[in-house]
Design an enzyme around this catalytic site. Structure first.
Site, mmCIF file in Angstrom:
data_model
loop_
_atom_site.group_PDB
_atom_site.id
_atom_site.type_symbol
_atom_site.label_atom_id
_atom_site.label_comp_id
_atom_site.label_asym_id
_atom_site.label_seq_id
_atom_site.Cartn_x
_atom_site.Cartn_y
_atom_site.Cartn_z
ATOM 1 C CB VAL A 299 36.505 21.703 27.244
ATOM 2 C CG1 VAL A 299 36.674 20.257 27.690
ATOM 3 C CG2 VAL A 299 37.582 22.569 27.873
ATOM 4 C CD GLU B 90 39.214 33.036 29.824
ATOM 5 O OE1 GLU B 90 38.563 33.758 29.032
ATOM 6 O OE2 GLU B 90 39.311 31.808 29.701
ATOM 7 C CE LYS C 98 42.400 24.553 37.604
ATOM 8 N NZ LYS C 98 43.409 25.090 36.653
#
Length: 337
Positions: free
Chosen positions: A14, A190, A205
């Protein structure tokens, strides 16, 4: 103010997206902001890996203090992920009077109360658009766009890995283990996919969305969480026959003053838009008492999508800095009592 200086902690996926956007869209951002956003320092443990983007070596450092102790840096971006040392760095930045941008959902879900309290006491802002839904502007929508509403329900596909796996199982009849291996090969999962496939990432989240929707701080352990590892092709076939698709949903409902929150595989009617969300994409269905039903859809993760969300926070905080303002919007949508 002729520029806004930014320090970046974490030059991973990111972070690289953030750098690319600032380089490629810098002139457009300057026109929208009025002054340039200047990346003054980048801190990372690995300063030699090729990230596919050219950066002036003078900007690179392995010492976080080069950002935290630089009085010219107004905004610190934390993109290292995890709980520590991210928590320590964020609190230190706040203690230095610097505004913070983070995409770290685990950090905010676990230590959000401490971090937001410290930011309020220090009079600084925290931007966290990238923490939920990648490039989908759900945080700003919850804080501002839907502010007129009592939020009645949230149903969210918030993890691209799990949604990709369920999509492939649905469309190709493959087993969970087979699709997981394929997802890892494609980079959608992952090496250790536990947080994704067990619903933990989705629960992180949901904690953030609950804070924004209802003004409550919910502990992760208080959210019933079940992943997709037990889903079989037979489950999916039975669901199809009944007119449903199986999706891993984050669910929040407000009913009579009580708030319900849970994460688990859910039968979604085939005619509902959420059932059509395929592959690694995310979608959040939000129902408000005034606006009715809304849905937000897009890339839920990735270098450029999440980088876009991080830059949106940078621009918002920089605009506040230019006006000498902070905390124009409460950090978690509600004023502290």
């Amino acid at each position: 103010m002729d520029r806004v200086n930014v320090g970046l902690i974490g030059f991973g996926t990111v972070g690289t997206g953030l750098v690319k956007i600032l380089q490629e869209n810098g002139k457009v951002l300057e026109k929208r902001l009025g002054v340039p956003l200047v990346l003054k320092r980048i801190v990372d443990q690995d300063l030699v890996r090729d990230r596919g983007v050219q950066v002036n070596p003078a900007l690179l450092s392995s010492k976080v203090s080069d950002i935290l102790e630089d009085p010219e840096i107004s905004i610190v971006v934390e993109l290292i992920g995890g709980l520590e040392p991210a928590r320590t760095f964020v609190l230190q930045a706040i203690g230095q009077g610097k505004h913070v941008v983070t995409a770290n959902k685990a950090l905010l879900a676990v230590h959000g109360a401490e971090i937001f309290r410290a930011a309020e006491e220090a009079g600084v802002d925290i931007g966290f658009e990238g923490s939920v839904g990648g490039g989908i502007p759900i945080i700003r929508s919850m804080k501002e766009g839907l502010v007129a509403n009592r939020i009645q329900a949230i149903f969210g596909i918030l993890n691209g890995t799990s949604n990709y796996i369920l999509t492939e199982m649905t469309q190709k009849g493959m087993k969970f283990s087979e699709v997981l291996k394929r997802a890892q090969e494609l980079g959608y999962a992952e090496a250790d996919p536990t947080f994704d496939v067990e619903g933990i990432d989705t629960a992180h989240k949901l904690c953030i969305l609950l804070s924004l929707a209802y003004g409550v701080q919910v502990k992760l352990d208080d959210i019933y969480t079940e992943g997709i590892t037990g889903i079989t092709p037979l489950d999916i076939e039975y669901a199809k026959e009944l007119g449903y698709a199986i999706k891993l949903l984050a669910i929040a409902k407000a009913d009579g003053g009580l708030i319900e929150a849970r994460v688990h595989p859910t039968l979604v009617p085939a005619e509902h838009l959420l059932s059509t969300v395929a592959g690694p994409f995310n979608a959040i269905f939000v129902k408000g008492d005034a606006v009715g039903s809304t849905m937000f859809y897009g890339a839920g993760a990735g270098m450029m999508a999440t980088g876009s969300a991080v830059v949106s926070d940078l621009v918002e905080l920089a605009r506040n800095l230019r006006l000498g303002a902070s905390r124009r919007v409460p950090l978690l949508s509600y004023q502290r009592e």
